[in-house]
Design an enzyme around this catalytic site. Structure first.
Site, short mmCIF file in Angstrom:
data_model
loop_
_atom_site.label_atom_id
_atom_site.label_comp_id
_atom_site.label_asym_id
_atom_site.label_seq_id
_atom_site.Cartn_x
_atom_site.Cartn_y
_atom_site.Cartn_z
N ARG A 114 0.95 -1.25 -0.09
CA ARG A 114 -0.17 -0.06 0.08
C ARG A 114 1.01 1.23 0.10
NH1 ARG A 114 -2.54 0.60 5.41
NH2 ARG A 114 -1.07 2.02 5.61
N HIS A 118 -3.28 5.07 5.45
CA HIS A 118 -4.29 4.44 5.45
C HIS A 118 -5.38 5.25 4.68
CE1 HIS A 118 -7.80 2.15 7.21
NE2 HIS A 118 -8.38 3.32 7.65
N TYR A 171 5.40 5.93 9.48
CA TYR A 171 5.96 4.68 10.11
C TYR A 171 6.52 3.75 9.29
CZ TYR A 171 0.93 3.91 8.50
OH TYR A 171 -0.10 4.04 7.83
#
Length: 433
Positions: free
Chosen positions: A317, A321, A329
Site C-alpha cells: 500500500r 491508510h 511509520y
C-alpha cells in the site's frame, strides 16, 4: 486452478515426544494433515523483516533485506490476448489518474471527509474484476475503485460521491465509497465493518444457487481485516455450502500502521485456506497477468460448482491508510523497493517494450484519451449541485414497497416445489369431488 486442489499424502514428518516403558522420551510420527497445496506464482519472493525499535522517545520500525533486488518481468498470461491486456492497462491508468484527481479535489477543499487510495494496488483491483462474467457479482472495498470502474461505474460517480453531491450514487448521503448497484451492475456496496462482505457475498451465491444459477461472487479483504471473526465465519460458510466465493486477500503489508509481522504468525495468508478445506493461491499483486489468471481460474471453479477460492495478492500500500495519514511509520527502503515495482509502470513496459503491442505513439494516445475523459468527468462532478436540505428526510424509511426485492435469476427451487405440491393437493381435491 487444477494444481491448487492436489491432495497430499501424509508425510509423517511431524512428531511429538512421548515416554516409552523405560521412561525415555521417544518421537511419535504424526500424520501431515494438509489437504491442499498452496501454489505460488510469483517470480520473486521478497524476504524482508520488519522489527519494532525505539529511537529516542519514539517507537518506529526498521526493515532488513535487499531493497535493491532487480524487478522481475511480467509473467505471461495463460488467457489474456493483446486486446484484453491493453484494456486492463487502460482501466489501471484510469484508476490511478482518477485518484490523483480526487486528491487534488481534496486539497481544494471540495471533498467531504477523507479519501482512501489504492495506489500500488491497481493491478489487483482491475485485473480481478475483469475476470468476472456478466452474471457474476462484485463487492469492492474502499481501495478497489478500479473494480468499480471495471464494474460499470463512471469516474464522475466516485468524484461526486466523495464530494457528497446531489447526483452522486447515494444522493449526497455519504461522503466515501459506500455505494453499489444491485439492480443493473451486480455490485454490492462496501461495508465499513471489515470482513462483513464475505458472508454477505456467500449469501448472494447461495441465493443465486437456490434460483438455479452457479455464479462467482468476488470480494476483497486486507491483511488486517482478514483476521476478523466474521471473515472466518463467512469463508467457512462458503466452504461448507460449496459456494462460488472468490476472495482476494490484498496482502499490502500494513494494517493501518501495524506491519504484517505483528499481525499474524503464518508466512502466507493463503495458508489459512487449508483450514477451510478450500484451494488457496499466492500471486504477485503488482502483476496484472498473474492476478487475472488466478481470478479467472477461481471464477471458472465457481461457475462449475466447485466452491470457493482464496487468492492472496502480495503488494504494498503506497500511501497511508487514508489521505490524512502520511505513513511516516513505513521505513523508506520499503517504499523505494515497491516503488520500483509500480504495477502500471511494469505493465506499460510489458506492453510497449516487451510485447510491442503498443507503440509509444499509441501509448501516448491512450493516456491523452483518458486525461480528456477525466477532465470532462471532473467538470461534471464539480458543477453538480449539492443536495437540498429537505432531501435529507427522504430515503430513510421504506414506504409503499419502494424496496421490493425480486428474484434476480428466477423463482427459487424451494418455492417451485411448494407450489407444485399445492397444485397436486388441489388437483386431488377436485378428483374426489
Amino acid at each position: 486452478m487444477k494444481n491448487s486442489t492436489k491432495k497430499t499424502k501424509p508425510t509423517g514428518k511431524n512428531s511429538s515426544p512421548s515416554r516409552n516403558g523405560a521412561g525415555r522420551r521417544t518421537s511419535v510420527a504424526l500424520p501431515q494433515q494438509r489437504t491442499y497445496d498452496i501454489p505460488d506464482y510469483r517470480l520473486e519472493k521478497p524476504s524482508f523483516t520488519v522489527r519494532q525499535t525505539r529511537k529516542g522517545g519514539e517507537c518506529c520500525y526498521e526493515v532488513s533485506g535487499d531493497p535493491n533486488a532487480p524487478v522481475p518481468p511480467i509473467r505471461e498470461s495463460k488467457y489474456l490476448d493483446k486486446r484484453q491486456c491493453i484494456e486492463i492497462y487502460r482501466w489501471m491508468v484510469l484508476n490511478r489518474k482518477m485518484e490523483q484527481a480526487l486528491e487534488n479535489l481534496y486539497k481544494q477543499g471540495k471533498v467531504v471527509g477523507g479519501v482512501y487510495f489504492g495506489l500500488g494496488q491497481e493491478a489487483c483491483s482491475c485485473a480481478s474484476a475483469f475476470a468476472l462474467g456478466k452474471d457474476d457479482w462484485l463487492a469492492p472495498m474502499i481501495r478497489n475503485q478500479g473494480s468499480l470502474l471495471v464494474g460499470g461505474f463512471e469516474a464522475r460517480d466516485m468524484m461526486m460521491q466523495y464530494m457528497a453531491k446531489a447526483d452522486s450514487p447515494t444522493k449526497g448521503r455519504d461522503g466515501t465509497s459506500h455505494f453499489g448497484d444491485i439492480s443493473q451492475r451486480n455490485v454490492v456496496s462496501p461495508i465499513s465493518m471489515l470482513g462483513d462482505q464475505v458472508p454477505v457475498m456467500a449469501g448472494v451465491a447461495l441465493g443465486a444457487r437456490l434460483q438455479g444459477r452457479q455464479i462467482a461472487v468476488m470480494t476483497y479483504i486486507g491483511d488486517g481485516g482478514q483476521s476478523t471473526g466474521v471473515t472466518y465465519e463467512g469463508i467457512n460458510f462458503a466452504a461448507v455450502q460449496n459456494l462460488g466465493l472468490v476472495l482476494l486477500v490484498e496482502s499490502n503489508l500494513w494494517a493501518y500502521s501495524t506491519p504484517s509481522e505483528m499481525q499474524y504468525c503464518v508466512q502466507d495468508l493463503a495458508e489459512r485456506a487449508i483450514g477451510y478445506g478450500i484451494p488457496g493461491v499466492i500471486v504477485d499483486g503488482t502483476d496484472a497477468c498473474q492476478v487475472y489468471d488466478a481470478a479467472h481460474d477461481a471464477v471458472e471453479r465457481a461457475h462449475n460448482g466447485e466452491g470457493p477460492t482464496l487468492i492472496e495478492a502480495k503488494m504494498m500500500r503506497m500511501k497511508g491508510h487514508a489521505i490524512h495519514d502520511a505513513a511516516d511509520y513505513v521505513p523508506k527502503p520499503m517504499f523505494e523497493y515497491w516503488r520500483r515495482r509500480d504495477p502500471i509502470a511494469r505493465f506499460e513496459n510489458y506492453l510497449v517494450n516487451v510485447k510491442k503491442w503498443l507503440t509509444p505513439q499509441d501509448h501516448q494516445g491512450l493516456i491523452s484519451e483518458i486525461e480528456s475523459y477525466l477532465e470532462k468527468e471532473r467538470e461534471f462532478a464539480v458543477n453538480s449541485p449539492m443536495p437540498s436540505p429537505e432531501s435529507a428526510e427522504g430515503g430513510v424509511y421504506c414506504d409503499d414497497g419502494c424496496h421490493e426485492i425480486k428474484p434476480k435469476y428466477g423463482i427459487p427451487k424451494a418455492r417451485l416445489r411448494k407450489s407444485a405440491l399445492q397444485g397436486a393437493k388441489q388437483e386431488k381435491a377436485i378428483h374426489f369431488k
